[in-house]
Design a protein around this motif. Structure first.
Motif, PDB file in Angstrom:
ATOM      1  N   UNK A  22       0.833  -1.206   0.000  1.00  0.00           N
ATOM      2  CA  UNK A  22       0.000   0.000   0.000  1.00  0.00           C
ATOM      3  C   UNK A  22       0.870   1.260   0.000  1.00  0.00           C
ATOM      4  N   UNK A  23       2.007   1.186   0.704  1.00  0.00           N
ATOM      5  CA  UNK A  23       2.910   2.336   0.777  1.00  0.00           C
ATOM      6  C   UNK A  23       3.613   2.558  -0.558  1.00  0.00           C
ATOM      7  N   UNK A  24       3.975   1.490  -1.244  1.00  0.00           N
ATOM      8  CA  UNK A  24       4.582   1.618  -2.568  1.00  0.00           C
ATOM      9  C   UNK A  24       3.605   2.283  -3.536  1.00  0.00           C
ATOM     10  N   UNK A  25       2.351   1.878  -3.465  1.00  0.00           N
ATOM     11  CA  UNK A  25       1.319   2.462  -4.333  1.00  0.00           C
ATOM     12  C   UNK A  25       1.131   3.937  -3.978  1.00  0.00           C
ATOM     13  N   UNK A  26       1.037   4.233  -2.697  1.00  0.00           N
ATOM     14  CA  UNK A  26       0.857   5.609  -2.242  1.00  0.00           C
ATOM     15  C   UNK A  26       2.012   6.488  -2.726  1.00  0.00           C
ATOM     16  N   UNK A  27       3.229   5.995  -2.555  1.00  0.00           N
ATOM     17  CA  UNK A  27       4.398   6.775  -2.966  1.00  0.00           C
ATOM     18  C   UNK A  27       4.451   6.964  -4.473  1.00  0.00           C
ATOM     19  N   UNK A  28       4.057   5.960  -5.232  1.00  0.00           N
ATOM     20  CA  UNK A  28       4.054   6.070  -6.692  1.00  0.00           C
ATOM     21  C   UNK A  28       3.087   7.170  -7.139  1.00  0.00           C
TER      22      UNK A  28
END
Length: 127
Positions: A22-28
């Motif tokens: 979820x954090x990777x998606x948020x950061x992207x």
């Protein structure tokens, strides 16, 4: 090019990373919004659609969207979907301000920039 194409261009979830999906998606999404690659008003893929494309649970994408909404990066209008808000610039300004403060501390302490960057990179990788 639609938002899904922009988001997926040369990017995939890193399943080996210690950073949660979820954090990777948020950061992207945050990176793309801050860079202007996802312009204000750009409609993001539905939670279900993005989850399917990334091979993750819908709740994973929903959490990323929720956190982006709380930060003012996106707005959700029920069945109309989720779109990039004008607040992305506010977030970039906050990060830039924090970076300036960090740079001042590094300069004051006389730490080499390369060492400071390694420390920041390690901190980002841990969170």
């Amino acid at each position: 090019m639609n938002a899904m194409d922009v988001m997926m261009r040369r990017w995939r979830l890193d399943t080996e990373s210690s950073v949660p999906p979820f954090e990777q998606i948020r950061l992207r999404i945050l990176d793309l919004a801050s860079a202007g690659d996802l312009a204000v008003g750009t409609k993001l893929p539905s939670v279900r659609s993005l989850a399917t494309d990334l091979g993750v649970a819908a709740n994973t994408v929903a959490r990323a969207y929720r956190e982006l909404e709380q930060a003012g990066v996106v707005v959700t209008a029920g069945r109309s979907g989720t779109a990039i808000a004008s607040g992305g610039d506010v977030i970039a300004a906050q990060v830039a301000s924090a970076a300036e403060a960090f740079a001042a501390v590094v300069r004051d302490l006389g730490m080499p920039a390369a060492q400071a960057l390694r420390i920041v990179t390690a901190a980002l990788d841990r969170s």
